[in-house]
Scaffold this motif. Structure first.
Motif, PDB file in Angstrom:
ATOM      1  N   GLU A  24      39.666  55.252  44.393  1.00 60.11           N
ATOM      2  CA  GLU A  24      38.763  53.939  44.510  1.00 60.11           C
ATOM      3  C   GLU A  24      38.238  53.838  43.140  1.00 60.11           C
ATOM      4  OE1 GLU A  24      34.694  52.787  47.063  1.00 60.11           O
ATOM      5  OE2 GLU A  24      35.450  54.892  47.048  1.00 60.11           O
ATOM      6  N   SER A  25      38.374  52.445  42.688  1.00 61.74           N
ATOM      7  CA  SER A  25      38.229  51.992  41.412  1.00 61.74           C
ATOM      8  C   SER A  25      36.846  51.273  41.271  1.00 61.74           C
ATOM      9  CB  SER A  25      39.158  51.064  40.665  1.00 61.74           C
ATOM     10  OG  SER A  25      39.173  49.820  41.731  1.00 61.74           O
ATOM     11  N   LEU A  26      36.344  51.145  40.201  1.00 63.04           N
ATOM     12  CA  LEU A  26      35.158  50.389  39.740  1.00 63.04           C
ATOM     13  C   LEU A  26      35.354  49.038  40.135  1.00 63.04           C
ATOM     14  CD1 LEU A  26      32.251  50.940  38.705  1.00 63.04           C
ATOM     15  CD2 LEU A  26      33.049  50.396  36.615  1.00 63.04           C
ATOM     16  N   PRO A  27      34.677  48.274  40.796  1.00 63.30           N
ATOM     17  CA  PRO A  27      34.805  46.811  41.172  1.00 63.30           C
ATOM     18  C   PRO A  27      34.471  46.079  39.846  1.00 63.30           C
ATOM     19  CG  PRO A  27      32.610  47.226  42.287  1.00 63.30           C
ATOM     20  CD  PRO A  27      33.202  48.647  41.637  1.00 63.30           C
ATOM     21  N   ASP A  28      35.138  44.856  39.606  1.00 64.65           N
ATOM     22  CA  ASP A  28      35.028  44.156  38.669  1.00 64.65           C
ATOM     23  C   ASP A  28      33.643  43.119  38.851  1.00 64.65           C
ATOM     24  OD1 ASP A  28      35.290  41.673  40.283  1.00 64.65           O
ATOM     25  OD2 ASP A  28      37.376  41.482  39.561  1.00 64.65           O
ATOM     26  N   GLU A  29      32.958  42.471  37.923  1.00 60.00           N
ATOM     27  CA  GLU A  29      31.535  42.053  38.117  1.00 60.00           C
ATOM     28  C   GLU A  29      31.466  41.210  39.228  1.00 60.00           C
ATOM     29  OE1 GLU A  29      27.782  42.009  37.068  1.00 60.00           O
ATOM     30  OE2 GLU A  29      29.204  43.201  35.989  1.00 60.00           O
ATOM     31  N   SER A  30      32.551  40.122  39.595  1.00 58.40           N
ATOM     32  CA  SER A  30      32.431  39.330  40.670  1.00 58.40           C
ATOM     33  C   SER A  30      32.439  40.162  42.173  1.00 58.40           C
ATOM     34  CB  SER A  30      33.290  38.118  40.426  1.00 58.40           C
ATOM     35  OG  SER A  30      34.776  38.612  40.532  1.00 58.40           O
ATOM     36  N   GLY A 118      32.687  61.383  33.622  1.00 54.52           N
ATOM     37  CA  GLY A 118      33.482  60.511  33.667  1.00 54.52           C
ATOM     38  C   GLY A 118      33.896  59.593  34.775  1.00 54.52           C
ATOM     39  N   ARG A 119      33.212  60.388  36.156  1.00 52.60           N
ATOM     40  CA  ARG A 119      33.584  59.552  37.265  1.00 52.60           C
ATOM     41  C   ARG A 119      32.701  58.769  37.706  1.00 52.60           C
ATOM     42  NH1 ARG A 119      37.021  62.564  40.999  1.00 52.60           N
ATOM     43  NH2 ARG A 119      36.676  60.631  42.167  1.00 52.60           N
ATOM     44  N   TYR A 120      32.952  57.646  38.542  1.00 55.19           N
ATOM     45  CA  TYR A 120      31.932  56.585  39.052  1.00 55.19           C
ATOM     46  C   TYR A 120      31.239  56.872  40.138  1.00 55.19           C
ATOM     47  CZ  TYR A 120      34.306  54.130  35.100  1.00 55.19           C
ATOM     48  OH  TYR A 120      34.883  53.536  33.847  1.00 55.19           O
ATOM     49  N   THR A 121      30.154  56.625  40.192  1.00 58.86           N
ATOM     50  CA  THR A 121      29.398  56.585  41.425  1.00 58.86           C
ATOM     51  C   THR A 121      28.554  55.277  42.031  1.00 58.86           C
ATOM     52  OG1 THR A 121      27.449  57.174  40.516  1.00 58.86           O
ATOM     53  CG2 THR A 121      28.699  59.141  41.107  1.00 58.86           C
ATOM     54  N   ARG A 122      28.472  55.024  43.357  1.00 58.17           N
ATOM     55  CA  ARG A 122      27.570  53.968  43.849  1.00 58.17           C
ATOM     56  C   ARG A 122      26.342  54.641  43.968  1.00 58.17           C
ATOM     57  NH1 ARG A 122      30.892  53.491  47.744  1.00 58.17           N
ATOM     58  NH2 ARG A 122      32.247  52.011  46.787  1.00 58.17           N
ATOM     59  N   VAL A 123      25.379  53.761  43.525  1.00 63.16           N
ATOM     60  CA  VAL A 123      23.892  54.219  43.495  1.00 63.16           C
ATOM     61  C   VAL A 123      22.880  53.393  44.152  1.00 63.16           C
ATOM     62  CG1 VAL A 123      21.981  55.141  42.044  1.00 63.16           C
ATOM     63  CG2 VAL A 123      24.272  55.534  41.349  1.00 63.16           C
ATOM     64  N   LYS A 124      21.847  53.772  45.001  1.00 68.75           N
ATOM     65  CA  LYS A 124      20.869  53.033  45.528  1.00 68.75           C
ATOM     66  C   LYS A 124      19.567  53.724  45.056  1.00 68.75           C
ATOM     67  CE  LYS A 124      23.245  51.985  49.756  1.00 68.75           C
ATOM     68  NZ  LYS A 124      22.989  52.488  51.459  1.00 68.75           N
ATOM     69  N   TYR A 137      26.306  50.624  40.362  1.00 68.60           N
ATOM     70  CA  TYR A 137      27.018  51.569  39.945  1.00 68.60           C
ATOM     71  C   TYR A 137      26.958  52.189  38.671  1.00 68.60           C
ATOM     72  CZ  TYR A 137      30.657  50.087  43.600  1.00 68.60           C
ATOM     73  OH  TYR A 137      31.247  49.864  44.748  1.00 68.60           O
ATOM     74  N   ALA A 138      27.368  53.657  38.529  1.00 62.37           N
ATOM     75  CA  ALA A 138      26.872  54.474  37.334  1.00 62.37           C
ATOM     76  C   ALA A 138      28.004  55.350  37.067  1.00 62.37           C
ATOM     77  CB  ALA A 138      25.727  54.983  37.616  1.00 62.37           C
ATOM     78  N   GLU A 139      28.294  55.615  35.865  1.00 60.28           N
ATOM     79  CA  GLU A 139      29.181  56.615  35.410  1.00 60.28           C
ATOM     80  C   GLU A 139      28.605  57.908  35.205  1.00 60.28           C
ATOM     81  OE1 GLU A 139      32.461  57.312  31.990  1.00 60.28           O
ATOM     82  OE2 GLU A 139      31.208  55.871  31.977  1.00 60.28           O
ATOM     83  N   VAL A 140      28.995  59.186  35.523  1.00 59.25           N
ATOM     84  CA  VAL A 140      28.487  60.488  35.152  1.00 59.25           C
ATOM     85  C   VAL A 140      28.645  60.748  33.566  1.00 59.25           C
ATOM     86  CG1 VAL A 140      28.561  62.926  35.833  1.00 59.25           C
ATOM     87  CG2 VAL A 140      28.949  61.220  37.664  1.00 59.25           C
ATOM     88  N   THR A 141      27.703  60.829  32.898  1.00 58.21           N
ATOM     89  CA  THR A 141      28.066  61.140  31.564  1.00 58.21           C
ATOM     90  C   THR A 141      27.500  62.455  31.018  1.00 58.21           C
ATOM     91  OG1 THR A 141      25.678  60.271  31.220  1.00 58.21           O
ATOM     92  CG2 THR A 141      27.356  58.638  30.911  1.00 58.21           C
TER      93      THR A 141
END
Length: 190
Positions: A24-30, A118-124, A137-141
């Motif tokens: 699953e990839s990070l969505p683009d801005e739109s 380096g992995r991405y997450t969906r955050v509320k 969306y956020a990246e684990v840093t």
């Protein structure tokens, strides 16, 4: 302003963090803007309205309309309570964490399992003051062992500008609250 320039405050916000599945990839801005749940959009818009209304109410207070001002504040409080309740229905207990720190560029929280850097997450994020919720969306840093748990740092990657403003206001509210408490403690200790 560079995202790294925003300060973070120590405060416990309820958040939901969902790791993106493999592939699953990070969505683009739109695509991201289309994905934001309608309730989160409404919450963001209501908070924006509230900021403008607070300025108008300040002018009313100067004109000695205290009864009208009290009535309008009561109505606003009712709406905020209702909005908070509706937003709480978007909280998924299986994905729930509490922040250690948060700001307009990143947040930290503690988890029992490590998150891969380096992995991405969906955050509320569910805010109390102002009553709102942020979808991003956020990246684990960073992921560090902390006793029997792990302290996870997430940096926002997809975040609406209005929601960033909400996070700034929420962080400032927490900071002001802490400053008032310190001032009160000093006064009591004298």
């Amino acid at each position: 302003m560079n995202q790294d320039e925003y300060f973070s405050v120590h405060a416990g916000l309820t958040i939901n963090v969902e790791r993106l599945a493999d592939g699953e990839s990070l969505p683009d801005e739109s695509a991201f803007l289309l994905e934001i749940p309608p309730l989160f959009r409404v919450a963001s818009e209501c908070s924006g309205f509230e900021e403008g209304i607070e300025q108008s109410l300040g002018k009313l207070a100067q004109k000695d309309n205290q009864l009208l001002l009290d009535y309008l504040k009561a109505q606003n409080n009712k709406i905020n309570l209702l909005l908070s309740f509706v937003l709480s229905q978007q909280d998924n207990p299986a994905l729930r964490y509490t922040t250690e720190t948060f700001g307009a560029s990143q947040l930290t929280f503690t988890a029992t399992q490590p998150f891969q850097v380096g992995r991405y997450t969906r955050v509320k994020l569910f805010l109390d003051k102002p009553s709102a919720a942020v979808y991003c969306y956020a990246e684990v840093t960073d992921c560090r062992e902390k006793g029997d748990a792990f302290e996870i740092t997430l940096k926002y990657i997809r975040l609406q500008e209005d929601d960033q403003d909400l996070l700034i206001r929420a962080a400032l509210y927490v900071q002001q609250k802490l400053l008032r408490q310190r001032a009160q403690q000093r006064t009591e200790n004298q």
